[in-house]
Design a protein around this motif. Structure first.
Motif, PDB file in Angstrom:
ATOM      1  N   LEU A  10       0.142  11.713   0.941  1.00 21.73           N
ATOM      2  CA  LEU A  10       0.813  10.686   0.153  1.00 21.73           C
ATOM      3  C   LEU A  10       1.829  11.393  -0.749  1.00 21.73           C
ATOM      4  CD1 LEU A  10      -2.169   9.533   0.709  1.00 21.73           C
ATOM      5  CD2 LEU A  10      -1.702   8.027  -1.207  1.00 21.73           C
ATOM      6  N   PRO A  11       3.109  11.153  -0.591  1.00 20.69           N
ATOM      7  CA  PRO A  11       4.068  11.747  -1.518  1.00 20.69           C
ATOM      8  C   PRO A  11       3.848  11.210  -2.934  1.00 20.69           C
ATOM      9  CG  PRO A  11       5.162  10.842   0.424  1.00 20.69           C
ATOM     10  CD  PRO A  11       3.766  10.323   0.428  1.00 20.69           C
ATOM     11  N   LEU A  70       0.822  -1.205   0.000  1.00 20.90           N
ATOM     12  CA  LEU A  70       0.000   0.000   0.000  1.00 20.90           C
ATOM     13  C   LEU A  70       0.859   1.260   0.000  1.00 20.90           C
ATOM     14  CD1 LEU A  70      -2.822  -1.041   2.480  1.00 20.90           C
ATOM     15  CD2 LEU A  70      -2.976  -0.809  -0.005  1.00 20.90           C
ATOM     16  N   PRO A  71       0.307   2.375  -0.484  1.00 18.34           N
ATOM     17  CA  PRO A  71       1.097   3.614  -0.534  1.00 18.34           C
ATOM     18  C   PRO A  71       1.477   4.097   0.860  1.00 18.34           C
ATOM     19  CG  PRO A  71      -1.197   4.046  -1.099  1.00 18.34           C
ATOM     20  CD  PRO A  71      -1.040   2.558  -1.045  1.00 18.34           C
ATOM     21  N   ARG A  72       2.583   4.803   0.914  1.00 15.80           N
ATOM     22  CA  ARG A  72       3.107   5.305   2.187  1.00 15.80           C
ATOM     23  C   ARG A  72       2.345   6.563   2.598  1.00 15.80           C
ATOM     24  NH1 ARG A  72       7.986   8.627   2.926  1.00 15.80           N
ATOM     25  NH2 ARG A  72       8.131   8.509   0.654  1.00 15.80           N
ATOM     26  N   ILE A  73       1.766   6.538   3.793  1.00 10.39           N
ATOM     27  CA  ILE A  73       1.028   7.677   4.349  1.00 10.39           C
ATOM     28  C   ILE A  73       1.927   8.372   5.367  1.00 10.39           C
ATOM     29  CG2 ILE A  73      -1.045   8.422   5.560  1.00 10.39           C
ATOM     30  CD1 ILE A  73      -1.666   7.164   2.901  1.00 10.39           C
ATOM     31  N   MET A  74       1.991   9.705   5.274  1.00  5.65           N
ATOM     32  CA  MET A  74       2.854  10.467   6.176  1.00  5.65           C
ATOM     33  C   MET A  74       2.037  11.561   6.872  1.00  5.65           C
ATOM     34  SD  MET A  74       6.156  11.067   3.682  1.00  5.65           S
ATOM     35  CE  MET A  74       6.765  12.331   4.809  1.00  5.65           C
ATOM     36  N   PRO A  75       2.390  11.880   8.122  1.00  6.01           N
ATOM     37  CA  PRO A  75       1.740  13.025   8.773  1.00  6.01           C
ATOM     38  C   PRO A  75       2.340  14.327   8.259  1.00  6.01           C
ATOM     39  CG  PRO A  75       3.367  12.060  10.238  1.00  6.01           C
ATOM     40  CD  PRO A  75       3.327  11.180   9.015  1.00  6.01           C
ATOM     41  N   ALA A  76       1.522  15.352   8.215  1.00  5.49           N
ATOM     42  CA  ALA A  76       1.989  16.666   7.777  1.00  5.49           C
ATOM     43  C   ALA A  76       1.133  17.742   8.438  1.00  5.49           C
ATOM     44  CB  ALA A  76       1.927  16.795   6.253  1.00  5.49           C
ATOM     45  N   THR A  77       1.572  18.975   8.280  1.00  2.29           N
ATOM     46  CA  THR A  77       0.843  20.125   8.800  1.00  2.29           C
ATOM     47  C   THR A  77       0.385  20.982   7.632  1.00  2.29           C
ATOM     48  OG1 THR A  77       2.205  20.126  10.801  1.00  2.29           O
ATOM     49  CG2 THR A  77       0.992  22.133  10.315  1.00  2.29           C
TER      50      THR A  77
END
Length: 394
Positions: free
Chosen positions: A391-392, A321-328
């Protein structure tokens, strides 16, 4: 028919695709594949205690010296005789420590007059200083690369040092791309009136380019049942058949009836997401069939969320699965409706800034995007500074 949640659709499309057969390839051909089995070390690294610096091998307990230099140890050619008390050996980076030595004195902290060696600096701080102990990288029999791991350049180097010249990987996938629509003309050809250059196939081929995939471009197919049936017949050897367009509910959206006529089974159709609702998946013979929306942005987003995970899963990826990242957030967002939303954005001072122009056919904003901001259904409006998931993309 109710709309399928994104996570459930991802699970179902992954279940459609079984990992393909394994093969053994040379290290030079393994990059971008996924390991089909655990790769274990055939040797220990370092195989012996090695010097991490140029200097002198000696006993730490004999500091501050002096010592008598009785030989040298170089990489690949160590000193055969053990050091007696009061003896030292010239040593070079990567060379094995002679028997009897436990520490390396750096050459800039040493002073030598012929065979006589004395301390000329602070000296090593502890026993074992500047020594790479045997087995500190890995030991024989240990796992170097786990099954399902992506074979990266660094892992290829690791496998080589671990004693391997080949690696077990999944074979390359054959992915067929079928672009549907009477309005499409091949990219680069003259366009008149309301006709459009076909952009989805080259875009998807590029998106698949980083994976072990052989792309079969089956061309542009007009909105006719017989033409679609003929196109499906041309790609019977594909592992995955991807259509773009024709998957909605209009009179000229004929992919579903054409698939039914070809004997395909549809596992699901229509996703609770924006953009990309008219997504379908099923099986066409031995192939997994994925019907992407025709709008380029919708095709791009759904390919990232569904097609690429399917490809990675069939290639044996442990985590497809695609990489999920936290962001602001760098700017505000309105509330979401009944569907999950994937908004194009870019980095702005380390924060995720939503782009203007979120229309599903707007390729200019897609080309400027660096990430997708993922939002669940029924979320309240968010101010700048709120936490989001991204998602990048590239």
């Amino acid at each position: 028919m109710s709309l399928l949640p994104v996570a459930e659709a991802q699970a179902r499309i992954l279940a459609l695709g079984r990992p393909v057969a394994a093969e053994t390839v040379s290290l030079n051909a393994a990059a971008g594949r996924f390991a089909a089995a655990d790769v274990t070390a055939r040797r220990t690294q370092p195989a012996a205690d090695l010097s991490a610096m140029d200097g002198y091998a000696l006993r730490f307990a004999e500091l501050p010296g002096p010592w008598t230099v009785v030989g040298e140890s170089a990489a690949g050619a160590g000193l055969d005789t053990p050091l007696a008390p009061g003896e030292a050996a010239r040593i070079f980076t990567g060379a094995p420590l002679p028997a009897g030595a436990d520490t390396v004195l750096l050459q800039e902290e040493a002073e030598r007059d012929g065979a006589r060696l004395i301390l000329a600096g602070e000296g090593p701080p502890r026993t074992g200083a500047h020594v790479r102990a045997a087995g500190t990288d890995f030991i024989a029999g240990g796992t170097l690369i786990a099954a399902g791991a992506l074979i990266t350049p660094a892992r290829i180097g690791l496998a080589a040092v671990g004693g391997h010249g080949t690696l077990p990987v999944r074979r390359r996938l054959r992915v067929a791309l079928i672009s549907t629509g009477d309005e499409l003309v091949p990219a680069g050809q003259p366009v008149s009136g309301t006709r459009l250059p076909s952009s989805n196939a080259p875009m998807l081929a590029a998106l698949l380019g980083g994976l072990a995939v052989d792309v079969i471009d089956a061309g542009i197919v007009p909105d006719r049942l017989d033409a679609l049936a003929a196109a499906f017949a041309r790609v019977v050897d594909a592992d995955i058949v991807v259509t773009t367009g024709g998957a909605s509910v209009g009179d000229r959206d004929l992919v579903r009836p054409a698939l039914a006529a070809a004997g395909a089974t549809i596992d699901f159709w229509r996703i609770a997401m924006k953009p990309g609702k008219p997504l379908m998946a099923g099986r066409l013979g031995d192939a997994v069939m994925v019907g992407l929306p025709g709008n380029p942005v919708s095709a791009f987003v759904t390919a990232n969320l569904f097609l690429l995970p399917l490809v990675r899963g069939m290639q044996g990826a442990a985590d497809p699965l695609p990489r999920i990242m936290p962001a602001t957030l760098a700017g505000p967002l309105p509330a979401t409706g009944v569907r999950a939303e994937y908004l194009r954005g870019r980095w702005d001072g380390g924060r995720a800034m939503p782009l203007s122009g979120q229309d599903s056919a707007a390729l200019a904003s897609l080309s400027a995007a660096e990430l997708l901001i993922a939002r669940a259904p029924h979320q309240a409006a968010l101010p700048a500074g709120a936490a989001v998931e991204i998602l990048p993309i590239g």
